[in-house]
Design a protein around this motif. Structure first.
Motif, PDB file in Angstrom:
ATOM      1  N   GLY A   1       0.422  -1.007   0.147  1.00 43.62           N
ATOM      2  CA  GLY A   1       0.326   0.054   0.290  1.00 43.62           C
ATOM      3  C   GLY A   1       1.117   1.647  -0.499  1.00 43.62           C
ATOM      4  O   GLY A   1       0.732   2.030  -0.552  1.00 43.62           O
ATOM      5  N   ILE A   2       2.121   1.134   0.537  1.00 47.28           N
ATOM      6  CA  ILE A   2       3.045   2.370   0.956  1.00 47.28           C
ATOM      7  C   ILE A   2       3.308   2.877  -0.663  1.00 47.28           C
ATOM      8  O   ILE A   2       3.563   3.515  -1.139  1.00 47.28           O
ATOM      9  CB  ILE A   2       4.341   2.305   2.389  1.00 47.28           C
ATOM     10  N   ILE A   3       4.253   1.400  -1.320  1.00 47.63           N
ATOM     11  CA  ILE A   3       4.620   1.955  -2.423  1.00 47.63           C
ATOM     12  C   ILE A   3       4.014   1.892  -3.601  1.00 47.63           C
ATOM     13  O   ILE A   3       3.805   3.057  -4.608  1.00 47.63           O
ATOM     14  CB  ILE A   3       5.196   0.216  -2.646  1.00 47.63           C
ATOM     15  N   ILE A   4       2.019   1.489  -3.667  1.00 45.91           N
ATOM     16  CA  ILE A   4       0.862   2.052  -4.542  1.00 45.91           C
ATOM     17  C   ILE A   4       0.889   3.071  -4.614  1.00 45.91           C
ATOM     18  O   ILE A   4       0.664   4.310  -5.272  1.00 45.91           O
ATOM     19  CB  ILE A   4       0.315   1.171  -4.199  1.00 45.91           C
ATOM     20  N   THR A   5       0.945   3.920  -3.173  1.00 42.99           N
ATOM     21  CA  THR A   5       0.425   5.095  -2.802  1.00 42.99           C
ATOM     22  C   THR A   5       1.478   6.115  -3.084  1.00 42.99           C
ATOM     23  O   THR A   5       1.143   6.909  -3.965  1.00 42.99           O
ATOM     24  CB  THR A   5       0.345   5.334  -1.938  1.00 42.99           C
ATOM     25  N   GLY A   6       2.977   5.817  -2.778  1.00 41.44           N
ATOM     26  CA  GLY A   6       3.596   6.746  -3.409  1.00 41.44           C
ATOM     27  C   GLY A   6       4.037   6.227  -4.970  1.00 41.44           C
ATOM     28  O   GLY A   6       4.164   8.004  -5.316  1.00 41.44           O
ATOM     29  N   ILE A   7       3.817   5.852  -5.687  1.00 43.53           N
ATOM     30  CA  ILE A   7       3.687   5.571  -6.862  1.00 43.53           C
ATOM     31  C   ILE A   7       2.620   6.818  -8.569  1.00 43.53           C
ATOM     32  O   ILE A   7       2.642   8.117  -8.267  1.00 43.53           O
ATOM     33  CB  ILE A   7       3.824   4.416  -7.910  1.00 43.53           C
TER      34      ILE A   7
ATOM     35  N   LEU B   1      -7.986   1.964  -0.870  1.00 44.61           N
ATOM     36  CA  LEU B   1      -9.317   1.216  -1.819  1.00 44.61           C
ATOM     37  C   LEU B   1      -8.551  -0.578  -2.041  1.00 44.61           C
ATOM     38  O   LEU B   1      -8.624  -1.355  -2.229  1.00 44.61           O
ATOM     39  CB  LEU B   1      -9.679   1.667  -2.975  1.00 44.61           C
ATOM     40  N   ILE B   2      -7.216  -0.398  -3.535  1.00 44.70           N
ATOM     41  CA  ILE B   2      -6.120  -0.468  -3.457  1.00 44.70           C
ATOM     42  C   ILE B   2      -5.911  -1.789  -2.404  1.00 44.70           C
ATOM     43  O   ILE B   2      -6.096  -3.201  -2.916  1.00 44.70           O
ATOM     44  CB  ILE B   2      -5.087  -1.062  -4.111  1.00 44.70           C
ATOM     45  N   SER B   3      -4.815  -1.305  -1.473  1.00 46.62           N
ATOM     46  CA  SER B   3      -4.706  -2.342   0.262  1.00 46.62           C
ATOM     47  C   SER B   3      -6.329  -3.134   0.580  1.00 46.62           C
ATOM     48  O   SER B   3      -6.082  -4.677   0.631  1.00 46.62           O
ATOM     49  CB  SER B   3      -3.900  -1.276   1.130  1.00 46.62           C
ATOM     50  N   THR B   4      -6.928  -2.124   0.458  1.00 49.20           N
ATOM     51  CA  THR B   4      -8.132  -3.270   0.870  1.00 49.20           C
ATOM     52  C   THR B   4      -8.881  -4.386  -0.556  1.00 49.20           C
ATOM     53  O   THR B   4      -8.737  -5.318   0.578  1.00 49.20           O
ATOM     54  CB  THR B   4      -9.221  -3.019   0.752  1.00 49.20           C
TER      55      THR B   4
ATOM     56  N   ILE C   1      -6.249  -6.369  -2.090  1.00 47.30           N
ATOM     57  CA  ILE C   1      -5.302  -7.339  -2.160  1.00 47.30           C
ATOM     58  C   ILE C   1      -5.439  -7.496  -0.777  1.00 47.30           C
ATOM     59  O   ILE C   1      -4.741  -8.445  -1.090  1.00 47.30           O
ATOM     60  CB  ILE C   1      -3.880  -6.658  -1.816  1.00 47.30           C
ATOM     61  N   GLY C   2      -6.226  -7.335   0.319  1.00 43.10           N
ATOM     62  CA  GLY C   2      -6.459  -7.822   1.546  1.00 43.10           C
ATOM     63  C   GLY C   2      -7.481  -9.070   1.700  1.00 43.10           C
ATOM     64  O   GLY C   2      -7.276 -10.030   2.625  1.00 43.10           O
ATOM     65  N   LEU C   3      -7.443  -8.915   0.389  1.00 42.32           N
ATOM     66  CA  LEU C   3      -9.230 -10.038   0.420  1.00 42.32           C
ATOM     67  C   LEU C   3      -8.772 -11.163   0.531  1.00 42.32           C
ATOM     68  O   LEU C   3      -8.901 -12.506   0.940  1.00 42.32           O
ATOM     69  CB  LEU C   3      -9.978  -9.784  -0.735  1.00 42.32           C
ATOM     70  N   PRO C   4      -7.115 -11.587  -1.062  1.00 42.07           N
ATOM     71  CA  PRO C   4      -7.446 -12.828  -1.364  1.00 42.07           C
ATOM     72  C   PRO C   4      -6.350 -13.458   0.830  1.00 42.07           C
ATOM     73  O   PRO C   4      -5.692 -14.989  -0.023  1.00 42.07           O
ATOM     74  CB  PRO C   4      -6.316 -12.619  -2.607  1.00 42.07           C
ATOM     75  N   LEU C   5      -5.907 -12.422   0.742  1.00 42.95           N
ATOM     76  CA  LEU C   5      -4.513 -12.380   2.163  1.00 42.95           C
ATOM     77  C   LEU C   5      -5.107 -13.159   3.168  1.00 42.95           C
ATOM     78  O   LEU C   5      -4.743 -13.208   4.025  1.00 42.95           O
ATOM     79  CB  LEU C   5      -3.461 -12.161   2.198  1.00 42.95           C
ATOM     80  N   GLY C   6      -7.011 -12.314   3.440  1.00 40.89           N
ATOM     81  CA  GLY C   6      -7.586 -12.932   4.051  1.00 40.89           C
ATOM     82  C   GLY C   6      -7.491 -11.861   5.751  1.00 40.89           C
ATOM     83  O   GLY C   6      -8.519 -11.842   6.709  1.00 40.89           O
TER      84      GLY C   6
ATOM     85  N   PHE D   1     -16.932   1.925   3.432  1.00 36.22           N
ATOM     86  CA  PHE D   1     -15.432   1.946   4.225  1.00 36.22           C
ATOM     87  C   PHE D   1     -15.213   1.197   5.315  1.00 36.22           C
ATOM     88  O   PHE D   1     -14.365   1.082   5.666  1.00 36.22           O
ATOM     89  CB  PHE D   1     -15.926   3.249   4.589  1.00 36.22           C
ATOM     90  N   GLY D   2     -16.590   0.178   5.912  1.00 33.65           N
ATOM     91  CA  GLY D   2     -16.236  -0.950   7.370  1.00 33.65           C
ATOM     92  C   GLY D   2     -15.748  -1.553   7.451  1.00 33.65           C
ATOM     93  O   GLY D   2     -14.832  -2.269   8.040  1.00 33.65           O
ATOM     94  N   ILE D   3     -15.676  -2.286   6.305  1.00 40.06           N
ATOM     95  CA  ILE D   3     -14.888  -3.295   5.794  1.00 40.06           C
ATOM     96  C   ILE D   3     -13.268  -3.128   5.101  1.00 40.06           C
ATOM     97  O   ILE D   3     -12.203  -4.024   5.998  1.00 40.06           O
ATOM     98  CB  ILE D   3     -14.850  -4.716   4.612  1.00 40.06           C
ATOM     99  N   ILE D   4     -12.701  -1.526   5.225  1.00 49.35           N
ATOM    100  CA  ILE D   4     -11.285  -1.468   5.479  1.00 49.35           C
ATOM    101  C   ILE D   4     -10.629  -1.871   5.937  1.00 49.35           C
ATOM    102  O   ILE D   4     -10.880  -1.153   7.380  1.00 49.35           O
ATOM    103  CB  ILE D   4     -11.443  -0.208   4.850  1.00 49.35           C
ATOM    104  N   PRO D   5      -9.804  -2.834   6.587  1.00 46.74           N
ATOM    105  CA  PRO D   5      -8.432  -3.466   7.677  1.00 46.74           C
ATOM    106  C   PRO D   5      -7.326  -1.887   7.782  1.00 46.74           C
ATOM    107  O   PRO D   5      -7.281  -1.387   7.154  1.00 46.74           O
ATOM    108  CB  PRO D   5      -8.285  -3.971   6.910  1.00 46.74           C
ATOM    109  N   THR D   6      -7.139  -2.203   8.995  1.00 43.20           N
ATOM    110  CA  THR D   6      -5.760  -1.500   9.797  1.00 43.20           C
ATOM    111  C   THR D   6      -4.824  -1.473   8.700  1.00 43.20           C
ATOM    112  O   THR D   6      -4.357  -0.209   8.763  1.00 43.20           O
ATOM    113  CB  THR D   6      -6.206  -1.828  11.113  1.00 43.20           C
ATOM    114  N   ALA D   7      -4.985  -2.368   8.295  1.00 43.84           N
ATOM    115  CA  ALA D   7      -3.159  -2.789   7.351  1.00 43.84           C
ATOM    116  C   ALA D   7      -3.565  -2.052   6.744  1.00 43.84           C
ATOM    117  O   ALA D   7      -3.088  -2.043   5.730  1.00 43.84           O
ATOM    118  CB  ALA D   7      -3.533  -4.383   7.035  1.00 43.84           C
ATOM    119  N   ALA D   8      -5.243  -1.702   5.415  1.00 41.50           N
ATOM    120  CA  ALA D   8      -4.862  -1.013   4.723  1.00 41.50           C
ATOM    121  C   ALA D   8      -4.832   0.794   5.153  1.00 41.50           C
ATOM    122  O   ALA D   8      -4.465   1.195   3.796  1.00 41.50           O
ATOM    123  CB  ALA D   8      -6.094  -1.119   3.611  1.00 41.50           C
TER     124      ALA D   8
END
Length: 440
Positions: free
Chosen positions: A188-194, A209-212, A214-219, A348-355
């Motif tokens: 997410g940091i890399i994508i946002t930076g780009i 949103l992209i990080s969220t 990405i987090g789907l298949p990773l659980g 917005f509610g499903i967005i995890p802390t990691a995202a």
């Protein structure tokens, strides 16, 4: 163009003085959409942070959107400026992690402090007291507060993603970077930076949103049952003020910290963004600053009643100004989009802390720029500024950073024969802070 369209355009022209400000409806609407895109991340980040204080995440989401709408509408129609407001980053971290975490107070206590701060800010907007406080606090410390908050919220972001973890021997250490949450945050940091490098509007929100995704298949990201719904209820967070501790020193310190950061953030943002838009007069002051500050103060007061931390003017408003926004129509457009977002709470509610962690890290970077304005050659200025900055992340408290900075400033100036440079306000606050450590 139809008569109806002419009438609508005429209303907007009269209300926002578009021609006088050398703009038009299309430019203002595009600017408003741009500003919302750059600051819409707060709808995901603020509920996430305040949930750490045991507040209901859905309720905070609704309070965040409603307080942004109310404050921004006041800015649009009363001040006629293209500035957009919402619960501020940094102060929400102070609310959740310092007041409710380190100090151990309830979130109701914290909301009460925000409410009282808002009332004081409203009064200050009428009696010009804000200038007295602004002039009392040394400029180097004002700049240091922004930098320290930046480091603090970036630190919180790294912790939330598990990139930094606790350790008995060294207090903190690097976590496992192969954990799903850490992978999501790093990508997410890399994508946002780009996206930021390519000057994509809404880079932070898009990154979340992209990080969220990405987090789907990773659980890491839960799968929502639906995407659109009625706004979550405010019942668990609204009108939950607790006045039983309003006469304690803790309440004074917390309330002053909210007020201190809110006043400086707001004035700094208003002047900074306005200067980019050539809105300052020949004396370098902002016309109609009182209604602009009033919008901020009312937003904070109403926001506390609804159930969210301090509302402030967003520096991301600069993105809309860069698109040509010059009037309240820009702000009105953003307010309408916040209203539409109310019905997208499941997304917005499903967005995890990691995202949201990448957003905290990147916003932390944005808050670092005032470090270039700090005088590092005068040690009576540099040491208090440095203590302000460093104590915020390592003491895990914005308030402690401010205390260390102000007390060291007063002591160093006094003992080096330069005591007259210090405002009586700073001396009084420093004495109160020292007494707090001795007796509490």
């Amino acid at each position: 163009m139809s008569n109806n369209s002419h009438a609508q355009t005429g209303f907007l022209e009269r209300t926002f003085k578009l021609s006088e400000n050398k703009t038009n409806v299309k430019t203002e609407i595009i600017a408003g959409i741009t500003t919302f895109m750059t600051m819409g991340y707060i709808l995901a980040v603020n509920p996430n942070i305040l949930s750490a204080a045991n507040m209901d995440q859905g309720g905070v989401f609704t309070a965040t959107a409603l307080s942004a709408i109310i404050a921004t509408l006041i800015m649009a129609f009363y001040a006629n400026y293209p500035f957009v407001l919402a619960p501020g980053m940094g102060l929400n971290a102070f609310f959740a992690f310092t007041v409710c975490g380190v100090m151990g107070h309830s979130w109701e206590f914290a909301l009460t402090a925000v409410f009282l701060e808002g009332i004081i800010f409203i009064l200050m907007s009428f009696v010009n007291a804000r200038e007295a406080i602004v002039n009392a606090i040394p400029m180097n410390l004002k700049n240091a507060v922004s930098v320290g908050i930046g480091l603090f919220i970036a630190f919180i972001g790294f912790q939330g993603a598990g990139i930094i973890v606790g350790d008995d021997a060294t207090l903190v250490k690097l976590g496992s970077l192969t954990e799903p949450a850490a992978i999501v945050a790093i990508l997410g940091i890399i994508i946002t930076g780009i996206l930021l490098y390519k000057k994509v509007r809404g880079a932070i929100l898009i990154g979340i949103l992209i990080s969220t995704v990405i987090g789907l298949p990773l659980g890491v990201t839960p799968i929502p049952d639906n995407l659109v719904s009625l706004p979550p209820s405010l019942s668990k967070v609204a009108f939950k003020l607790n006045f039983s501790e309003i006469f304690t020193l803790d309440m004074l310190v917390v309330m002053f910290t909210f007020l201190f950061v809110d006043v400086f953030d707001t004035i700094g943002t208003l002047v900074g963004v306005a200067s980019k838009a050539d809105m300052l007069d020949e004396k370098g002051t902002l016309p109609r600053v009182k209604p602009a500050l009033f919008a901020d103060a009312v937003g904070t007061t109403v926001g506390a009643l609804l159930g969210t931390s301090t509302v402030t003017t967003y520096v991301e408003s600069a993105s809309g100004v860069a698109e040509g926004g010059r009037t309240g129509l820009t702000a009105l457009t953003s307010a309408i989009l916040f209203a539409l977002a109310l019905f997208l709470a499941p997304i917005f509610g499903i967005i995890p802390t990691a995202a949201t962690a990448p957003a905290l890290v990147i916003v932390g970077l944005f808050m670092m720029s005032p470090i270039m304005k700090i005088d590092l050659d005068d040690f009576t200025e540099a040491i208090p500024a440095f203590l302000t900055i460093i104590m915020m992340p390592i003491a895990y408290s914005i308030a402690e950073g401010i205390v260390f900075g102000m007390v060291s400033y007063a002591v160093l100036k006094l003992l080096t024969g330069r005591g007259k440079e210090v405002s009586p306000v700073v001396y009084i606050l420093s004495i109160l802070f020292v007494l707090k450590y001795i007796f509490l």
